[in-house]
Every structure is written in structure tokens, then in C-alpha cells.
Motif scaffolding. Structure first.
Motif, PDB file in Angstrom:
ATOM      1  N   ASN A 167       0.833  -1.194   0.000  1.00 29.57           N
ATOM      2  CA  ASN A 167       0.000   0.000   0.000  1.00 29.57           C
ATOM      3  C   ASN A 167       0.871   1.249   0.000  1.00 29.57           C
ATOM      4  O   ASN A 167       2.099   1.169  -0.097  1.00 29.57           O
ATOM      5  N   ARG A 268     -17.402  -2.887   6.099  1.00 29.56           N
ATOM      6  CA  ARG A 268     -16.145  -2.723   5.365  1.00 29.56           C
ATOM      7  C   ARG A 268     -15.129  -3.690   5.952  1.00 29.56           C
ATOM      8  O   ARG A 268     -15.100  -3.926   7.161  1.00 29.56           O
ATOM      9  N   SER A 269     -14.315  -4.289   5.087  1.00 33.64           N
ATOM     10  CA  SER A 269     -13.308  -5.232   5.558  1.00 33.64           C
ATOM     11  C   SER A 269     -12.157  -5.263   4.560  1.00 33.64           C
ATOM     12  O   SER A 269     -12.290  -4.838   3.409  1.00 33.64           O
ATOM     13  N   GLN A 270     -11.025  -5.778   5.015  1.00 33.71           N
ATOM     14  CA  GLN A 270      -9.856  -5.919   4.159  1.00 33.71           C
ATOM     15  C   GLN A 270      -9.087  -7.164   4.555  1.00 33.71           C
ATOM     16  O   GLN A 270      -8.833  -7.403   5.738  1.00 33.71           O
ATOM     17  N   THR A 274      -7.248  -7.319  -0.748  1.00 33.24           N
ATOM     18  CA  THR A 274      -8.646  -7.385  -1.170  1.00 33.24           C
ATOM     19  C   THR A 274      -9.551  -6.711  -0.160  1.00 33.24           C
ATOM     20  O   THR A 274      -9.547  -7.056   1.028  1.00 33.24           O
ATOM     21  N   VAL A 275     -10.327  -5.752  -0.631  1.00 34.74           N
ATOM     22  CA  VAL A 275     -11.262  -5.037   0.237  1.00 34.74           C
ATOM     23  C   VAL A 275     -12.690  -5.359  -0.177  1.00 34.74           C
ATOM     24  O   VAL A 275     -12.963  -5.746  -1.319  1.00 34.74           O
ATOM     25  N   VAL A 277     -16.538  -3.470   0.584  1.00 34.58           N
ATOM     26  CA  VAL A 277     -17.300  -2.381   1.187  1.00 34.58           C
ATOM     27  C   VAL A 277     -18.757  -2.543   0.781  1.00 34.58           C
ATOM     28  O   VAL A 277     -19.072  -2.621  -0.416  1.00 34.58           O
ATOM     29  N   PRO A 297      -7.362   0.284  -2.833  1.00 30.53           N
ATOM     30  CA  PRO A 297      -7.376   0.832  -1.470  1.00 30.53           C
ATOM     31  C   PRO A 297      -8.794   0.938  -0.917  1.00 30.53           C
ATOM     32  O   PRO A 297      -9.761   1.152  -1.656  1.00 30.53           O
ATOM     33  N   LEU A 298      -8.909   0.812   0.414  1.00 31.14           N
ATOM     34  CA  LEU A 298     -10.212   0.820   1.059  1.00 31.14           C
ATOM     35  C   LEU A 298     -10.962   2.123   0.803  1.00 31.14           C
ATOM     36  O   LEU A 298     -12.171   2.121   0.525  1.00 31.14           O
ATOM     37  N   ALA A 301     -12.538   2.142  -2.634  1.00 30.05           N
ATOM     38  CA  ALA A 301     -13.735   1.300  -2.695  1.00 30.05           C
ATOM     39  C   ALA A 301     -14.922   1.987  -2.041  1.00 30.05           C
ATOM     40  O   ALA A 301     -16.064   1.920  -2.541  1.00 30.05           O
ATOM     41  N   GLU A 302     -14.688   2.662  -0.917  1.00 25.88           N
ATOM     42  CA  GLU A 302     -15.779   3.364  -0.239  1.00 25.88           C
ATOM     43  C   GLU A 302     -16.333   4.489  -1.104  1.00 25.88           C
ATOM     44  O   GLU A 302     -17.552   4.690  -1.173  1.00 25.88           O
TER      45      GLU A 302
END
Length: 317
Positions: A167, A268-270, A274-275, A277, A297-298, A301-302
Motif C-alpha cells: 500500500n 467494510r473489511s480488508q 482485497t477489500v 465495502v 485501497p479501502l 472502494a468506499e
């Protein structure tokens, strides 16, 4: 075999001389065609979210271009998959479930010109992996909406002997690394036959391609809609619309399922890179559950999940 995006963010910023940039593109061109032209056998380690697994792979390309592959997990529960031209022929363990006909074993072909719009290509030196010399190719993201990649490409075949993904804080999310690798034809052929535990797989019809009825008002620059399908939900009799986006390397999917008045919570999870949302989208007919899943990135995705709207209007980038 999935070489991308098992891979590392290239930290720092520096100017790439035109000659080096051209050389990097040449290696990316070789990588794009390697899996469809090169036979090999190897053993590799896969690391994700702090857990490790080891695998053997046999990959044979026939003279007419047909590809036969076998993947065997060497630790934990027995897992085996044998595929022909991307179609699963048999599998063992949890992988013995029916699969979609025509599902590819690897990601679709790389497009160097497309990738150069979202990633800076860099030659970063040389290394040695699995007893073989390698060239280090970096793909540094041009924004915060994707991860960076570091590939150690076999000098002879351009097959990735190692790949890393991290990341923007330099944390490794995923690692793939060969510990043994050969292009010996006899070694490849010797391991292609499935074991007695590899059960024939009944392929299902592919997801139905449908007219797009949802869209995202916002997408990261470089990501384009590549498919719109409808599939049956694994937990209900409803259908789920699936929109797939990619930038030529990274990929994410947007799933939309009617709630019919059901009460759900945003989530939401990671796991590694892999995320997932999920958010409830209020509509006049009881609401929809929007879920974004992918190796992005989270925060990205959000933002995509928040931008989903009815209709097929073009997203703003």
C-alpha cells in the motif's frame, strides 16, 4: 496462473530517463505474451495477510497455442486444479465446486499502453530468484487509487519469479515467489496428469450479459467498465447485477442486490490487498445492497460504493 496483481509499491519519486522507460516497456511487452508462449514447471510460496502456502504448477503451451495447466497446493487441505485453455476440467477439495464455463486461469492480457497511463514503468535493477537471473520491473501508481507492483522477471522467459504488492505506506499486502523454476519440457509434461482425487467439474453457463441499469458517478482515473452481467445470488433466489471495472492491472467489481425490506448494516473489511465495502442504497422499492470488492485501497472502494446510482450514465473521473 495469476501473476498480477500479486505484487510492491515503489517508494520515492525520481525521473525515468527515456531509454530506461523504453526498456521497461519492452519487458512489459514480453510479460504480456509470456504465459501464452512459454512452458514451465515450478514451486512457489504465496503470502497474504501473514499466512503462507506453498504450491506446485505445471504450465504447458502446445505448438498450436493450446495451454494445459495444473496447480497443486502442497500444504494444508489438498487442493488441485487442472485446466485446459482456461477452462477447469477437474478439481479437488473446495475447488471441486462447479465453475463458470470459460473462466480464465489467469488475468487477461496486459496492455502496456493502457498501463502507462496509470502507472510509471521503471527498470529497478537485477536480482536472482530460484537460482535464475531476473530483471526488476516496477509499476508505480500515478495516484492513490491503486497499489504499486514490483516484478522480478526471469531474464530468459519474462515469467515473474517474484511479485510484491504494497500500500501507500509501504506495507506488503501480498507476495508470490518461486523457489524452484524450470523450462525443461520433460519436467513440465511429467506433472500435468491429474491425480485420482481430482474430480471432473461440471461447468455452468456463463453469467448472462445484460443491459447496464446502474452506474458509478465517480471512478478513479484509468478505470473502465469491462463487463455487466447478472447472476443468481448465493443466498437467495434473487439475481445480482455485477459491474466489473479495471485499469489494465487492478480490478474491482460492484454487486447490486435488492433487499426487499431486509435490515442490513453497512460494512467494510480488508484481507491482504482485497477489500469489501457494503452499503445500503435507499430506493423506492425497498432498497439495494451495494458491495464493492477488489484489490484497490479501502478509501477508493468506499468512494465508489457511495457514488453508485441508477441508470447507465458515464462516470466522472
Amino acid at each position: 496462473m495469476r501473476f498480477i496483481p500479486v505484487a510492491v509499491l515503489l517508494l520515492g519519486s525520481f525521473t525515468v530517463l527515456p531509454a530506461f522507460a523504453a526498456d521497461a516497456k519492452a519487458w512489459l511487452d514480453r510479460l504480456a505474451s509470456a504465459e501464452h508462449t512459454q512452458s514451465y514447471r515450478g514451486r512457489f510460496v504465496y503470502e497474504r495477510n501473514g499466512s503462507f502456502s506453498t504450491h506446485s504448477i505445471w504450465h504447458q503451451v502446445a505448438a498450436e497455442g493450446a495451454v494445459q495447466e495444473r496447480l497443486l497446493q502442497l500444504d494444508g487441505d489438498a487442493q488441485e486444479v487442472v485446466r485446459s485453455n482456461g477452462v477447469t476440467r477437474c478439481a479437488s477439495g473446495e475447488l471441486a465446486d462447479p465453475v463458470v464455463a470459460g473462466q480464465a486461469w489467469s488475468e487477461r492480457g496486459l496492455n502496456p499502453e493502457q498501463l502507462a497511463k496509470s502507472y510509471e514503468l521503471r527498470l529497478m535493477g537485477e536480482s536472482r530468484m530460484a537460482g535464475r537471473s531476473a530483471v526488476i520491473l516496477g509499476l508505480a501508481p500515478r495516484d492513490q487509487h491503486r497499489f504499486g507492483v514490483e516484478l522480478h522477471l526471469d531474464s530468459e522467459t519474462a515469467i515473474p519469479l517474484k511479485s510484491l504488492l504494497v500500500n501507500d505506506r509501504g506495507q506488503m499486502l501480498e507476495r508470490f515467489q518461486f523457489t524452484d523454476f524450470t523450462t525443461d519440457a520433460a519436467a513440465v509434461t511429467a506433472g500435468l496428469a491429474p491425480s485420482d482425487n481430482c474430480k471432473p467439474v461440471d461447468a455452468l453457463e456463463s453469467d448472462k450479459v445484460v443491459t447496464q441499469s446502474w452506474h458509478s458517478d465517480w471512478l478513479p482515473t484509468g478505470f473502465n467498465l469491462t463487463s455487466v452481467t447478472r447472476r443468481r445470488s448465493p443466498v437467495s433466489d434473487d439475481t445480482v447485477e455485477c459491474l466489473v471495472y479495471d485499469d489494465g492491472l487492478a480490478r474491482f467489481s460492484v454487486f447490486l442486490e435488492a433487499l426487499h425490506g431486509a435490515t442490513v448494516e453497512d460494512a467494510r473489511s480488508q484481507l491482504g490487498p482485497t477489500v469489501a465495502v457494503s452499503r445500503k442504497l435507499v430506493t423506492s422499492d425497498g432498497g439495494m445492497m451495494v458491495t464493492v470488492v477488489g484489490e484497490i485501497p479501502l478509501g477508493t472502494a468506499e468512494r465508489v460504493a457511495l457514488s453508485v446510482r441508477p441508470g447507465a450514465e458515464k462516470a466522472v473521473q
